[in-house]
Enzyme design. Sequence first.
Site, PDB file in Angstrom:
ATOM      1  N   HIS A  51       0.853  -1.193   0.000  1.00 46.67           N
ATOM      2  CA  HIS A  51       0.000   0.000   0.000  1.00 46.67           C
ATOM      3  C   HIS A  51       0.890   1.244   0.000  1.00 46.67           C
ATOM      4  O   HIS A  51       2.108   1.143   0.147  1.00 46.67           O
ATOM      5  CB  HIS A  51      -0.926   0.009   1.229  1.00 46.67           C
TER       6      HIS A  51
HETATM    7  C1  T46 Z   1       3.193   0.014   6.777  1.00 45.20           C
HETATM    8  C2  T46 Z   1       3.738  -1.346   7.031  1.00 45.20           C
HETATM    9  C3  T46 Z   1       5.217  -1.402   7.072  1.00 45.20           C
HETATM   10  C4  T46 Z   1      -4.112  -0.891  13.539  1.00 45.20           C
HETATM   11  O1  T46 Z   1      -5.217  -1.110  14.088  1.00 45.20           O
HETATM   12  N1  T46 Z   1      -3.298   0.084  14.021  1.00 45.20           N
HETATM   13  C5  T46 Z   1      -2.087   0.349  13.487  1.00 45.20           C
HETATM   14  O2  T46 Z   1      -1.388   1.265  13.956  1.00 45.20           O
HETATM   15  C6  T46 Z   1      -1.652  -0.425  12.364  1.00 45.20           C
HETATM   16  C7  T46 Z   1      -0.294  -0.169  11.713  1.00 45.20           C
HETATM   17  C8  T46 Z   1      -2.478  -1.411  11.898  1.00 45.20           C
HETATM   18  N2  T46 Z   1      -3.680  -1.640  12.480  1.00 45.20           N
HETATM   19  C9  T46 Z   1      -4.534  -2.730  11.978  1.00 45.20           C
HETATM   20  C10 T46 Z   1      -5.086  -2.520  10.591  1.00 45.20           C
HETATM   21  C11 T46 Z   1      -5.215  -3.937  10.058  1.00 45.20           C
HETATM   22  O3  T46 Z   1      -6.458  -4.472  10.467  1.00 45.20           O
HETATM   23  O4  T46 Z   1      -3.740  -3.908  11.920  1.00 45.20           O
HETATM   24  C12 T46 Z   1      -4.113  -4.704  10.795  1.00 45.20           C
HETATM   25  C13 T46 Z   1      -2.889  -4.959   9.921  1.00 45.20           C
HETATM   26  O5  T46 Z   1      -2.497  -3.734   9.303  1.00 45.20           O
HETATM   27  P1  T46 Z   1      -1.867  -3.705   7.833  1.00 45.20           P
HETATM   28  O6  T46 Z   1      -2.548  -4.686   6.967  1.00 45.20           O
HETATM   29  O7  T46 Z   1      -1.871  -2.276   7.393  1.00 45.20           O
HETATM   30  O8  T46 Z   1      -0.383  -4.215   8.151  1.00 45.20           O
HETATM   31  P2  T46 Z   1       0.893  -4.137   7.228  1.00 45.20           P
HETATM   32  O9  T46 Z   1       1.978  -4.827   7.969  1.00 45.20           O
HETATM   33  O10 T46 Z   1       0.610  -4.602   5.857  1.00 45.20           O
HETATM   34  O11 T46 Z   1       1.232  -2.580   7.152  1.00 45.20           O
HETATM   35  C14 T46 Z   1       1.783  -1.940   8.280  1.00 45.20           C
HETATM   36  C15 T46 Z   1       1.286  -0.512   8.354  1.00 45.20           C
HETATM   37  O12 T46 Z   1      -0.146  -0.496   8.316  1.00 45.20           O
HETATM   38  C16 T46 Z   1       1.797   0.322   7.220  1.00 45.20           C
HETATM   39  O13 T46 Z   1       1.653   1.689   7.540  1.00 45.20           O
HETATM   40  O14 T46 Z   1       3.798   0.805   6.097  1.00 45.20           O
HETATM   41  O15 T46 Z   1       3.200  -1.971   8.207  1.00 45.20           O
END
Ligand code: T46
Length: 134
Positions: A51
């Site tokens: 993303h």
């Molecule tokens: C990025 C990469 C390196 C939250 O509730 N709070 C938070 O602060 C974050 C980061 C995530 N979440 C929830 C949202 C989703 O339901 O945790 C779940 C997994 O998040 P996401 O799919 O966005 O995870 P990654 O590892 O793909 O992405 C994260 C960060 O979201 C993003 O900013 O750059 O790590």
Amino acid sequence: MKNIKLIDIPKISDPDGRGNLSVIEKTIIPFDIKRVYYLYDVPSDSSRGGHAHIKLQQFLIALSGSFDVVLDNGNQKQTITLNRPNKGLYIPQGIWRELDNFSAGALCLSLVSDVYKEEDYIREYNDFLKYIMR
Ligand code: T46
């Protein structure tokens, strides 16, 4: 790639052989830190990210182990391997990123410029291309 920066984090090596200490003060990071989160226990065949952010700026550190960060500004792609706890990667807003190739025990610390806001995410690559061409 423009505006992406690998930043040295000061390291204090102990003169008596007690290992290293690294410190992050606000002067080395180009934004005010509003949130900290970390990724761990990531299987080696999994990827994170996939993303871009509209406003969020980010500083990533491999506190332990290693992983690759694939960056894409819509014109160019670049892969940066993070594998040292005293090197951080600054990612400005508007960059598509994917993190993969996690080693066993890798720990990715992420310091970011804002609280969590789902509306700041662009999660479809075609939407990202449209966003940067706007
Ligand atoms: C990025 C990469 C390196 C939250 O509730 N709070 C938070 O602060 C974050 C980061 C995530 N979440 C929830 C949202 C989703 O339901 O945790 C779940 C997994 O998040 P996401 O799919 O966005 O995870 P990654 O590892 O793909 O992405 C994260 C960060 O979201 C993003 O900013 O750059 O790590």
